[in-house]
Design a protein around this motif. Structure first.
Motif, PDB file in Angstrom:
ATOM      1  N   ASP A 113       4.821 -12.124  -2.972  1.00  0.00           N
ATOM      2  CA  ASP A 113       5.621 -11.180  -2.200  1.00  0.00           C
ATOM      3  C   ASP A 113       7.098 -11.448  -2.445  1.00  0.00           C
ATOM      4  OD1 ASP A 113       3.334 -10.120  -1.049  1.00  0.00           O
ATOM      5  OD2 ASP A 113       3.440 -11.403   0.736  1.00  0.00           O
ATOM      6  N   ALA A 114       7.833 -10.405  -2.732  1.00  0.00           N
ATOM      7  CA  ALA A 114       9.278 -10.548  -2.933  1.00  0.00           C
ATOM      8  C   ALA A 114       9.972 -10.824  -1.618  1.00  0.00           C
ATOM      9  CB  ALA A 114       9.841  -9.280  -3.569  1.00  0.00           C
ATOM     10  N   GLU A 115      11.073 -11.574  -1.660  1.00  0.00           N
ATOM     11  CA  GLU A 115      11.889 -11.754  -0.462  1.00  0.00           C
ATOM     12  C   GLU A 115      12.971 -10.675  -0.449  1.00  0.00           C
ATOM     13  OE1 GLU A 115      15.023 -12.755  -1.202  1.00  0.00           O
ATOM     14  OE2 GLU A 115      14.936 -14.119  -2.902  1.00  0.00           O
ATOM     15  N   MET A 116      13.661 -10.546   0.661  1.00  0.00           N
ATOM     16  CA  MET A 116      14.567  -9.418   0.865  1.00  0.00           C
ATOM     17  C   MET A 116      16.017  -9.701   0.487  1.00  0.00           C
ATOM     18  SD  MET A 116      12.389  -7.238   1.954  1.00  0.00           S
ATOM     19  CE  MET A 116      13.461  -5.914   2.527  1.00  0.00           C
ATOM     20  N   GLU A 117      16.364 -10.985   0.271  1.00  0.00           N
ATOM     21  CA  GLU A 117      17.768 -11.327   0.071  1.00  0.00           C
ATOM     22  C   GLU A 117      18.272 -11.067  -1.349  1.00  0.00           C
ATOM     23  OE1 GLU A 117      18.545 -15.293   1.324  1.00  0.00           O
ATOM     24  OE2 GLU A 117      17.822 -14.974   3.371  1.00  0.00           O
ATOM     25  N   ASN A 118      17.409 -11.199  -2.354  1.00  0.00           N
ATOM     26  CA  ASN A 118      17.839 -11.068  -3.744  1.00  0.00           C
ATOM     27  C   ASN A 118      17.113  -9.931  -4.446  1.00  0.00           C
ATOM     28  OD1 ASN A 118      19.613 -13.558  -4.033  1.00  0.00           O
ATOM     29  ND2 ASN A 118      17.707 -14.506  -3.330  1.00  0.00           N
ATOM     30  N   PRO A 119      17.746  -9.340  -5.481  1.00  0.00           N
ATOM     31  CA  PRO A 119      17.113  -8.247  -6.212  1.00  0.00           C
ATOM     32  C   PRO A 119      15.769  -8.664  -6.801  1.00  0.00           C
ATOM     33  CG  PRO A 119      19.434  -8.438  -6.796  1.00  0.00           C
ATOM     34  CD  PRO A 119      19.097  -9.644  -5.976  1.00  0.00           C
ATOM     35  N   VAL A 120      14.847  -7.720  -6.854  1.00  0.00           N
ATOM     36  CA  VAL A 120      13.502  -7.987  -7.382  1.00  0.00           C
ATOM     37  C   VAL A 120      13.579  -8.516  -8.808  1.00  0.00           C
ATOM     38  CG1 VAL A 120      11.346  -6.900  -8.103  1.00  0.00           C
ATOM     39  CG2 VAL A 120      12.319  -6.360  -5.872  1.00  0.00           C
ATOM     40  N   GLU A 121      14.427  -7.927  -9.619  1.00  0.00           N
ATOM     41  CA  GLU A 121      14.527  -8.334 -11.021  1.00  0.00           C
ATOM     42  C   GLU A 121      14.999  -9.779 -11.135  1.00  0.00           C
ATOM     43  OE1 GLU A 121      13.692  -7.527 -14.946  1.00  0.00           O
ATOM     44  OE2 GLU A 121      13.355  -6.292 -13.165  1.00  0.00           O
TER      45      GLU A 121
END
Length: 302
Positions: A113-121
Motif C-alpha cells: 500500500d502506498a503512503e500519502m506523503e510522497n509521490p507514488v513514483e
C-alpha cells in the motif's frame, strides 16, 4: 458511506540464484543489512526478524553521515516458507512478498500500500532500488555477512575500553578464540595492527589490519587488509580476498554506571557459524574480567 481505495504499488526482480538462497538472503538479518538501502549514502546497520505469523521485524535505516534515520518495521500476517509472506507495517499499510521459480532464477515480487506523503513514483523507485540491490548482493559470489553481538557490563565505558584493549587483559579474553592470542602494534587511528595467534612452534598467524577510527571510550573501527602466515604478511590472493575490506567495530554506550558493548563485524560465510558461537563466549569472559576488577575497586574505595 464511501471508502477510500488504497493505491497499491508493485516492484519485481528476477534473481539468478536457487530459491532457498533467495529466501534466506531476503529474510535473514545478517544479509538484510547488506542490501537494504535505496541509495549508496544510506545503509541498514541493524535488523531483527521473527519470521512467523504474529512475529515482528525491524530494520534500522540511516544516512551514512548520521544526519537522519528511522526504524522500518511491522508484524507478519501469513508466512509460507519459500513461497510468500505478508505483513502489516507500523502505520497500518499492508504488504506482500512472493517468490516464484522462473526459467532464469527466482522472481521476487513486492506489492504494498502506498503512503500519502510522497509521490507514488518516488515510492516505487525507492522500493525498486532496494530490490535491485538485493539482486546484486544475492547474485554476487564474494560474500561478507555482518554479525552483531552485544553485552551489558557493570563498569564504565572508560574502564571497559581500557581492559578490552590493554594487552594483558586483551590476551586474557581473546584466549577464548585461540590460546596465545595477542596483537602487535597500537590502537591509534591510522596505525597498522596485527592480530596474532601463536602456533605450537611460535609461528605467528592471523590478520593484518588497520585502525580506521578510534574515539577513546566510545568507538573503534578496524579494517582487515590481509593475512599473516608463519610471520609473513600476505596481502594478495584468493584466500586474502575472503577477509580484505572486512570491518570489526566496537561501540561503548554509557548506560548509567554500566556499559553496553556493541560488536559489529564482517565475516566470511565460511566462518559465520564459528563466530556466532565463539564471540558470545569471548564477551562473557570480557564481562567477567571487567566486573571482577570493578568489584575489587569498589571494595577498596569502600
Amino acid at each position: 458511506m464511501t471508502t477510500t481505495q488504497k493505491t497499491k504499488i508493485t516492484v519485481k526482480s528476477i534473481v539468478d540464484a536457487p530459491l532457498e538462497k533467495v529466501w534466506d538472503y531476503f529474510t535473514q538479518p545478517k544479509h538484510i543489512i547488506h542490501w537494504n538501502n535505496a541509495s549508496p549514502d544510506w545503509h541498514t546497520p541493524r535488523a531483527e526478524n521473527d519470521l512467523q505469523p504474529g512475529g515482528s521485524f525491524t530494520s534500522r535505516m540511516e544516512a551514512k553521515d548520521g544526519s537522519m534515520g528511522f526504524d522500518f518495521g511491522g508484524v507478519y500476517q501469513e508466512v509460507e516458507k519459500h513461497s510468500f509472506y505478508s505483513y502489516i507495517m507500523e502505520d497500518g499499510r499492508y504488504a506482500k512478498v512472493s517468490f516464484r521459480k522462473v526459467p532464469d532464477g527466482v522472481e521476487v515480487t513486492e506489492t504494498f500500500d502506498a503512503e500519502m506523503e510522497n509521490p507514488v513514483e518516488m515510492q516505487k523507485n525507492g522500493w525498486q532500488s532496494i530490490l535491485d540491490n538485493f539482486k546484486t548482493y544475492t547474485e554476487s559470489e564474494a560474500k561478507l555477512v555482518r554479525l552483531h553481538f552485544e553485552i551489558l557490563i557493570q563498569n564504565t565505558p572508560k574502564e571497559v575500553y581500557r581492559m578490552m584493549l590493554e594487552k594483558p587483559t586483551y590476551e586474557e579474553w581473546t584466549d577464548v578464540f585461540s590460546p596465545g592470542s595477542t596483537y602487535i602494534g597500537t590502537w591509534e587511528k591510522g596505525s597498522k595492527i596485527l592480530f596474532v595467534s601463536l602456533g605450537e612452534e611460535g609461528n605467528q598467524n592471523g590478520l593484518v589490519s588497520k585502525v580506521i577510527k578510534n574515539i577513546p571510550n566510545k568507538h573503534i573501527d578496524v579494517e582487515h587488509l590481509g593475512e599473516l602466515k608463519e610471520g609473513v604478511e600476505i596481502m594478495e590472493g584468493k584466500e586474502v580476498e575472503m577477509w580484505k575490506g572486512a570491518h570489526e567495530k566496537y561501540t561503548f554506550e554509557e548506560k548509567g554506571e554500566n556499559t553496553l558493548l556493541l560488536i559489529d563485524l564482517d565475516s566470511s560465510m565460511e566462518f559465520d557459524e564459528y563466530f556466532t558461537g565463539i564471540w558470545p563466549k569471548a564477551l562473557r569472559k570480557l564481562k567477567e574480567i571487567c566486573e571482577i576488577k570493578h568489584e575489587k575497586k569498589s571494595q577498596i574505595a569502600g
